[in-house]
Design an enzyme around this catalytic site. Structure first.
Site, short mmCIF file in Angstrom:
data_model
loop_
_atom_site.label_atom_id
_atom_site.label_comp_id
_atom_site.label_asym_id
_atom_site.label_seq_id
_atom_site.Cartn_x
_atom_site.Cartn_y
_atom_site.Cartn_z
CG HIS A 23 -2.14 -0.85 1.06
ND1 HIS A 23 -2.14 -2.18 1.42
CD2 HIS A 23 -3.38 -0.61 0.55
CE1 HIS A 23 -3.32 -2.72 1.15
NE2 HIS A 23 -4.09 -1.79 0.62
CE LYS A 73 -3.77 -0.38 4.78
NZ LYS A 73 -5.07 0.18 5.09
#
Ligand SMILES: NC(=O)c1ccc[n+]([C@@H]2O[C@H](COP(=O)([O-])OP(=O)(O)OC[C@H]3O[C@@H](n4cnc5c(N)ncnc54)[C@H](O)[C@@H]3O)[C@@H](O)[C@H]2O)c1
Length: 252
Positions: A142, A146
């Protein structure tokens, strides 16, 4: 025409949903709810869900776990169905969502992408055949903003596999702290964070001299918005109950 209220209307997912719904003719956004109310939209945005002047047919929620009580209070008191796409709930909050679904229709999924839900179903099929024989590892990647790791989706995938295998497996997040061979009944969970990666998930089934990899890659946040908006149109006509992507897929 399904009337939608967007909770989190001024957030990233709220904006993607707004753009997507503006191009559809089966639903429209009649109002938004967001702590940030300033942005110009084609619909009014309220700071608190209790201020909504008109009850929608369905709510889509992409906000924060802190808004759950107000959301569920509104849904129960007005009989309004809700698609809850927010992540990061505690186990107590998940129980609250399940309890509320006895009174109103609720669609709840850690990942609204059709592809990820198909991936979970493929992983279950693979686990039925390979479980106990092949080692299972999950890798997720990701963007660098995040905060949580592993992703809720990686946990959802691991849970789907584990349920298929009678919950015999445990999850290992960190091999750095221990010097020992992997155990048979473990699922290794690995996270990469960098750049603007929207979300990638790979599930490895590694056997003797062969590896099967199931992969999903999201190129934009729109895949989650499409799933959430489809879920909203689906849910608006439903009876109270807890729904997820598999309920929608099974109805075609
Ligand atoms: N289920 C899925 O497929 C999926 C996909 C993407 C994101 N998400 C989740 O959706 C949520 C939102 O993601 P985002 O990227 O849009 O985040 P974001 O921070 O860009 O947007 C969240 C918005 O919600 C508002 N908000 C926060 N708390 C609120 C409250 N109590 N009441 C009203 N408004 C509130 C914020 O002001 C903000 O505008 C996150 O939990 C994220 O993990 C889920």
């Amino acid at each position: 025409m399904v009337n939608v209220t967007l909770c989190g209307a001024n957030g990233k997912m709220g904006r993607v949903c707004t753009d997507l719904i503006s191009g559809r003719d089966d639903c429209q956004v009649i109002s938004g709810v967001d702590l940030v109310t300033e942005r110009n939209s084609d619909f009014p945005v309220f700071a608190n869900i209790s201020q909504l002047p008109q009850k929608p047919d369905v709510i889509i929620d992409f906000t924060h776990p802190s808004g759950l009580n107000a959301l569920l209070d509104y849904c129960i008191s007005t009989g309004t169905p809700a698609v809850i796409a927010t992540t990061g709930f505690s186990s107590e909050q998940i129980e609250q969502i399940k309890k509320a679904s006895e009174q109103v229709p609720i669609f709840f999924s850690f990942n609204m992408s059709l592809g990820i839900n198909l991936l979970a179903s493929l992983a279950k099929s693979a686990a039925k055949v390979l479980g106990g024989q092949f080692d299972i590892e999950i890798l997720e990647k990701h963007h660098n903003q995040k905060i949580d790791a592993p992703s809720g989706t990686a946990i959802m995938l691991a849970d789907a596999i584990n349920e298929t295998l009678d919950n015999k497996y445990h999850y290992v997040y960190d091999r750095h702290s221990q010097r020992m061979k992997r155990e048979k009944y473990e699922i290794g969970m690995h996270s990469v964070r960098g750049g603007t990666i929207v979300g990638e998930h790979d599930i490895f089934f590694a056997g003797r001299d062969e590896v099967i990899t199931l992969s999903h890659s999201a190129a934009s946040k729109e895949v989650f918005a499409v799933g959430a908006v489809n879920a909203a149109v689906f849910l608006a006509k439903k009876q109270p109950g807890l729904y997820d992507m598999s309920s929608m897929l099974s109805e075609g």
